[in-house]
Write a protein that holds these residues in place. Structure first.
Motif, PDB file in Angstrom:
ATOM      1  N   GLY A  24      42.711  63.818  30.925  1.00 52.02           N
ATOM      2  CA  GLY A  24      40.879  63.461  31.924  1.00 52.02           C
ATOM      3  C   GLY A  24      41.328  62.705  32.346  1.00 52.02           C
ATOM      4  N   HIS A  25      39.834  61.207  31.944  1.00 54.62           N
ATOM      5  CA  HIS A  25      40.038  60.594  32.385  1.00 54.62           C
ATOM      6  C   HIS A  25      40.103  59.993  31.270  1.00 54.62           C
ATOM      7  CE1 HIS A  25      39.570  61.405  36.504  1.00 54.62           C
ATOM      8  NE2 HIS A  25      39.172  60.561  37.136  1.00 54.62           N
ATOM      9  N   GLN A  26      40.189  58.391  31.140  1.00 54.92           N
ATOM     10  CA  GLN A  26      40.773  57.455  29.691  1.00 54.92           C
ATOM     11  C   GLN A  26      40.040  56.331  29.999  1.00 54.92           C
ATOM     12  OE1 GLN A  26      41.582  58.153  26.860  1.00 54.92           O
ATOM     13  NE2 GLN A  26      41.062  56.294  26.501  1.00 54.92           N
ATOM     14  N   GLU A  27      38.238  56.231  29.571  1.00 58.23           N
ATOM     15  CA  GLU A  27      37.687  55.187  29.979  1.00 58.23           C
ATOM     16  C   GLU A  27      38.245  53.968  29.417  1.00 58.23           C
ATOM     17  OE1 GLU A  27      33.728  55.585  28.821  1.00 58.23           O
ATOM     18  OE2 GLU A  27      33.356  56.887  30.062  1.00 58.23           O
ATOM     19  N   PHE A  28      38.693  52.496  29.741  1.00 53.13           N
ATOM     20  CA  PHE A  28      39.055  51.381  28.998  1.00 53.13           C
ATOM     21  C   PHE A  28      37.885  50.018  29.544  1.00 53.13           C
ATOM     22  CE2 PHE A  28      40.109  50.809  33.563  1.00 53.13           C
ATOM     23  CZ  PHE A  28      39.569  49.601  33.699  1.00 53.13           C
ATOM     24  N   THR A  29      38.034  48.937  28.545  1.00 48.76           N
ATOM     25  CA  THR A  29      36.872  47.854  28.656  1.00 48.76           C
ATOM     26  C   THR A  29      38.086  46.894  28.086  1.00 48.76           C
ATOM     27  OG1 THR A  29      35.522  49.226  27.573  1.00 48.76           O
ATOM     28  CG2 THR A  29      34.961  46.553  27.667  1.00 48.76           C
ATOM     29  N   LYS A  30      38.872  45.531  28.994  1.00 47.91           N
ATOM     30  CA  LYS A  30      39.971  44.673  28.708  1.00 47.91           C
ATOM     31  C   LYS A  30      38.730  43.421  29.090  1.00 47.91           C
ATOM     32  CE  LYS A  30      43.709  47.057  28.872  1.00 47.91           C
ATOM     33  NZ  LYS A  30      44.421  47.149  27.728  1.00 47.91           N
ATOM     34  N   GLU A  31      38.714  41.748  27.922  1.00 44.60           N
ATOM     35  CA  GLU A  31      38.955  41.138  28.465  1.00 44.60           C
ATOM     36  C   GLU A  31      40.307  40.275  29.177  1.00 44.60           C
ATOM     37  OE1 GLU A  31      37.013  39.287  24.871  1.00 44.60           O
ATOM     38  OE2 GLU A  31      35.228  40.707  25.668  1.00 44.60           O
ATOM     39  N   ILE A  32      39.893  39.109  30.342  1.00 46.85           N
ATOM     40  CA  ILE A  32      40.947  38.407  30.699  1.00 46.85           C
ATOM     41  C   ILE A  32      40.328  37.372  31.008  1.00 46.85           C
ATOM     42  CG2 ILE A  32      40.863  39.520  32.746  1.00 46.85           C
ATOM     43  CD1 ILE A  32      43.751  39.383  32.895  1.00 46.85           C
ATOM     44  N   ASP A  33      40.870  36.430  30.921  1.00 46.27           N
ATOM     45  CA  ASP A  33      40.898  34.535  31.098  1.00 46.27           C
ATOM     46  C   ASP A  33      41.035  35.053  32.338  1.00 46.27           C
ATOM     47  OD1 ASP A  33      39.852  33.851  29.221  1.00 46.27           O
ATOM     48  OD2 ASP A  33      41.756  33.991  28.041  1.00 46.27           O
ATOM     49  N   ALA A  34      40.683  34.733  34.116  1.00 49.17           N
ATOM     50  CA  ALA A  34      40.817  34.539  34.855  1.00 49.17           C
ATOM     51  C   ALA A  34      39.976  33.795  36.380  1.00 49.17           C
ATOM     52  CB  ALA A  34      40.738  35.691  35.615  1.00 49.17           C
ATOM     53  N   GLU A  35      40.119  33.522  37.197  1.00 45.93           N
ATOM     54  CA  GLU A  35      39.971  31.925  37.579  1.00 45.93           C
ATOM     55  C   GLU A  35      38.212  32.760  38.172  1.00 45.93           C
ATOM     56  OE1 GLU A  35      42.386  30.888  41.405  1.00 45.93           O
ATOM     57  OE2 GLU A  35      43.503  29.807  39.867  1.00 45.93           O
ATOM     58  N   ASN A  36      38.547  33.552  39.002  1.00 44.36           N
ATOM     59  CA  ASN A  36      37.197  34.079  39.518  1.00 44.36           C
ATOM     60  C   ASN A  36      37.517  36.093  39.903  1.00 44.36           C
ATOM     61  OD1 ASN A  36      38.589  35.436  41.562  1.00 44.36           O
ATOM     62  ND2 ASN A  36      38.401  33.485  42.398  1.00 44.36           N
ATOM     63  N   ALA A  37      36.697  36.697  39.372  1.00 45.15           N
ATOM     64  CA  ALA A  37      36.059  38.191  39.420  1.00 45.15           C
ATOM     65  C   ALA A  37      37.278  38.798  40.412  1.00 45.15           C
ATOM     66  CB  ALA A  37      35.043  38.720  39.573  1.00 45.15           C
ATOM     67  N   SER A  38      37.633  38.903  40.927  1.00 48.07           N
ATOM     68  CA  SER A  38      38.812  38.860  42.400  1.00 48.07           C
ATOM     69  C   SER A  38      40.306  39.553  40.920  1.00 48.07           C
ATOM     70  CB  SER A  38      38.717  39.104  43.378  1.00 48.07           C
ATOM     71  OG  SER A  38      39.815  39.752  44.385  1.00 48.07           O
ATOM     72  N   VAL A  39      40.809  38.230  40.768  1.00 49.50           N
ATOM     73  CA  VAL A  39      41.402  37.899  40.572  1.00 49.50           C
ATOM     74  C   VAL A  39      42.054  38.580  38.800  1.00 49.50           C
ATOM     75  CG1 VAL A  39      43.186  36.276  38.754  1.00 49.50           C
ATOM     76  CG2 VAL A  39      42.027  35.271  40.889  1.00 49.50           C
ATOM     77  N   ALA A  40      40.574  38.783  37.983  1.00 53.01           N
ATOM     78  CA  ALA A  40      40.336  39.228  36.533  1.00 53.01           C
ATOM     79  C   ALA A  40      40.908  40.981  37.129  1.00 53.01           C
ATOM     80  CB  ALA A  40      38.942  39.602  35.982  1.00 53.01           C
ATOM     81  N   GLU A  41      40.186  41.508  38.302  1.00 52.87           N
ATOM     82  CA  GLU A  41      40.557  42.674  38.717  1.00 52.87           C
ATOM     83  C   GLU A  41      42.014  42.923  39.102  1.00 52.87           C
ATOM     84  OE1 GLU A  41      38.208  44.458  41.807  1.00 52.87           O
ATOM     85  OE2 GLU A  41      36.533  43.574  40.949  1.00 52.87           O
ATOM     86  N   GLU A  42      42.794  42.337  39.987  1.00 50.77           N
ATOM     87  CA  GLU A  42      43.791  41.973  39.967  1.00 50.77           C
ATOM     88  C   GLU A  42      45.200  42.023  39.021  1.00 50.77           C
ATOM     89  OE1 GLU A  42      45.434  42.703  42.960  1.00 50.77           O
ATOM     90  OE2 GLU A  42      44.047  42.789  44.063  1.00 50.77           O
ATOM     91  N   HIS A  43      44.698  41.650  37.781  1.00 53.98           N
ATOM     92  CA  HIS A  43      45.479  41.408  36.795  1.00 53.98           C
ATOM     93  C   HIS A  43      45.594  42.354  35.545  1.00 53.98           C
ATOM     94  CE1 HIS A  43      47.350  37.370  37.178  1.00 53.98           C
ATOM     95  NE2 HIS A  43      45.675  36.724  37.119  1.00 53.98           N
ATOM     96  N   ILE A  44      44.507  42.893  36.082  1.00 51.23           N
ATOM     97  CA  ILE A  44      44.110  43.995  34.926  1.00 51.23           C
ATOM     98  C   ILE A  44      44.125  45.460  35.338  1.00 51.23           C
ATOM     99  CG2 ILE A  44      42.427  46.317  34.318  1.00 51.23           C
ATOM    100  CD1 ILE A  44      42.717  43.500  32.299  1.00 51.23           C
TER     101      ILE A  44
END
Length: 58
Positions: free
Chosen positions: A15-35
């Protein structure tokens, strides 16, 4: 750089697996791309199989 918490879900065998991750990034868009890149690499997923529901600055 700021720290962001990214949460969502991805398609898994049972099915679907939920996740929560923390990351250092310049902005929210870059954080999404890294994840997206990280989960795709770790789990062999395509970007269309990953749904990001929330990005918050920590």
């Amino acid at each position: 750089m700021s720290q962001f918490t990214v949460s969502g879900q991805f398609a898994a065998r049972g099915g679907h697996q939920e996740f929560t991750k923390e990351i250092d990034a310049e902005n929210a868009s870059v954080a999404e791309e890294h994840i997206l890149s990280q989960l795709g690499s770790e789990h062999g997923l395509k970007r269309t199989q990953i749904e990001i529901t929330d990005v918050t600055a920590a």
